[in-house]
Write an enzyme that holds these catalytic residues in place. Structure first.
Site, PDB file in Angstrom:
ATOM      1  N   TYR A   1      -9.756  -9.300  -8.803  1.00 58.33           N
ATOM      2  CA  TYR A   1      -8.813  -9.704  -9.844  1.00 58.33           C
ATOM      3  C   TYR A   1      -9.240 -10.974 -10.570  1.00 58.33           C
ATOM      4  CZ  TYR A   1      -5.840  -6.371  -7.410  1.00 58.33           C
ATOM      5  OH  TYR A   1      -5.354  -5.235  -6.838  1.00 58.33           O
TER       6      TYR A   1
ATOM      7  N   LYS B   1      -2.337  -2.995   7.836  1.00 58.99           N
ATOM      8  CA  LYS B   1      -3.563  -2.645   8.554  1.00 58.99           C
ATOM      9  C   LYS B   1      -3.762  -3.569   9.750  1.00 58.99           C
ATOM     10  CE  LYS B   1      -6.251  -0.572   4.802  1.00 58.99           C
ATOM     11  NZ  LYS B   1      -7.507  -0.649   4.017  1.00 58.99           N
TER      12      LYS B   1
ATOM     13  N   HIS C   1      -1.717   3.352  -6.437  1.00 59.87           N
ATOM     14  CA  HIS C   1      -2.614   2.211  -6.262  1.00 59.87           C
ATOM     15  C   HIS C   1      -2.697   1.376  -7.542  1.00 59.87           C
ATOM     16  CE1 HIS C   1      -5.269   0.163  -3.545  1.00 59.87           C
ATOM     17  NE2 HIS C   1      -6.247   0.142  -4.423  1.00 59.87           N
TER      18      HIS C   1
ATOM     19  N   ARG D   1       0.103  -1.002  -7.534  1.00 62.92           N
ATOM     20  CA  ARG D   1      -0.211  -2.130  -6.646  1.00 62.92           C
ATOM     21  C   ARG D   1      -1.110  -3.134  -7.378  1.00 62.92           C
ATOM     22  NH1 ARG D   1      -1.279  -3.893  -1.085  1.00 62.92           N
ATOM     23  NH2 ARG D   1      -3.514  -4.052  -0.651  1.00 62.92           N
TER      24      ARG D   1
ATOM     25  N   ARG E   1       0.871  -1.181   0.000  1.00 62.23           N
ATOM     26  CA  ARG E   1       0.000   0.000   0.000  1.00 62.23           C
ATOM     27  C   ARG E   1       0.904   1.226   0.000  1.00 62.23           C
ATOM     28  NH1 ARG E   1      -2.223  -3.556   3.865  1.00 62.23           N
ATOM     29  NH2 ARG E   1      -4.329  -4.279   3.319  1.00 62.23           N
TER      30      ARG E   1
ATOM     31  N   HIS F   1      -4.665  -8.507   2.315  1.00 62.12           N
ATOM     32  CA  HIS F   1      -6.124  -8.467   2.400  1.00 62.12           C
ATOM     33  C   HIS F   1      -6.603  -9.438   3.481  1.00 62.12           C
ATOM     34  CE1 HIS F   1      -6.621  -6.997  -2.031  1.00 62.12           C
ATOM     35  NE2 HIS F   1      -6.323  -6.024  -1.198  1.00 62.12           N
TER      36      HIS F   1
END
Length: 311
Positions: free
Chosen positions: A288, A182, A253, A256, A158, A279
């Site tokens: 994707y 995260k 992004h 990425r 990220r 994720h």
């Protein structure tokens, strides 16, 4: 809007601030959306008397105004939460939004750069770094930009993780980095030789400038001490123009996304890509699947014994 409706709206906003810690911008967005809804509801007996048919009529009106499905869905979310608040606080006898389905949203496919386009970005950054007769500052920007792109494309980080990489990311002898993402969760991301070489070159330049005694790989004079995402985004769009690419097509992004899409195109498992991207839910990575669909079609076309050259 009646005084009672205004009082209820203020109470709802106070609840969001106190119980959910909603930020000022969030509260202002809720207030704008609900001001609009309550103006509509006032003509139909007020929010306490609202029925499911009233909510559906409001959605129809939003559509007639030309509101996009995504905007209408956001507006409906605010209305749902407001009516749930009225019901739980005993201010209304029911929740008219309970049976309402939101506007159908088509999930947009991520923008993706081709391998050749990523190569053009990297090559242009390298040319900027090696161009003769340029100022030390321009050379430093070119070296830094090449390092940023190589690191981002190699790791799929990220942008917030990339700009806050520690100085040690340029000195590791491992073929991976440990990144805190995260939820303060650590994960391993790959580090290829091109990224390592670019990081070493960037670090050497920092040492040459006397800027390698800090904490960050991409130091800055700002409050955070490291490069900001806004500055990186601006520099990347300028690089895109220099590389002959549309700046609207290029962002941190998007790089990425390129990392993930190119891995899948070359046979990587979706679960592996999920782990690399950090994720928490596989559903997030499933944007994707269009890449997988194309790969599967290609495999059937190339490998199935009944697929002849004329099919």
């Amino acid at each position: 809007m009646s005084k009672q409706a205004r009082s209820w709206l203020n109470g709802f906003l106070d609840m969001l601030a106190a119980e959910r810690g909603a930020a000022k911008n969030t509260l202002e967005a809720y207030e704008r959306d609900l001001d609009d809804y309550l103006g509509f509801a006032a003509s139909r007996g007020g929010p306490a008397a609202a029925t499911a048919d009233d909510i559906r009529a409001y959605l129809v009106e939003l559509s007639e105004r030309g509101l996009k499905a995504s905007s209408a869905a956001r507006r409906l979310s605010a209305v749902r939460q407001f009516h749930r608040f009225l019901y739980t606080e005993g201010l209304a006898g029911g929740d008219p939004t309970a049976a309402i389905e939101g506007p159908r949203l088509g999930r947009p496919l991520p923008k993706v750069l081709s391998v050749a386009e990523v190569d053009r970005l990297i090559g242009t950054a390298q040319q900027m770094a090696e161009q003769e007769g340029q100022s030390p500052a321009a050379r430093a920007r070119g070296v830094r930009m090449r390092c940023l792109i190589e690191m981002l494309y190699a790791t799929g980080l990220r942008v917030s993780e990339l700009i806050a990489l520690p100085l040690s990311a340029a000195t590791t002898r491992e073929r991976f980095l440990v990144v805190r993402g995260k939820g303060d969760k650590d994960r391993l991301v790959p580090l290829n030789e091109a990224a390592r070489v670019a990081a070493v070159a960037h670090l050497a330049l920092l040492r040459e400038q006397g800027a390698a005694d800090g904490r960050w790989l991409f130091p800055s004079d700002g409050a955070s001490g490291h490069l900001t995402r806004q500055a990186f985004g601006r520099d990347l769009k300028s690089l895109a123009v220099a590389a002959g690419l549309s700046p609207a097509k290029v962002s941190p992004h998007v790089l990425r996304h390129a990392f993930a899409s190119h891995l899948l195109q070359n046979g990587a498992d979706l679960r592996v890509v999920q782990e690399l991207l950090g994720h928490a839910d596989i559903a997030t990575t499933q944007i994707y699947t269009h890449v997988l669909d194309e790969r599967l079609k290609s495999m059937v076309r190339d490998l199935h014994p009944l697929m002849d050259e004329d099919s």
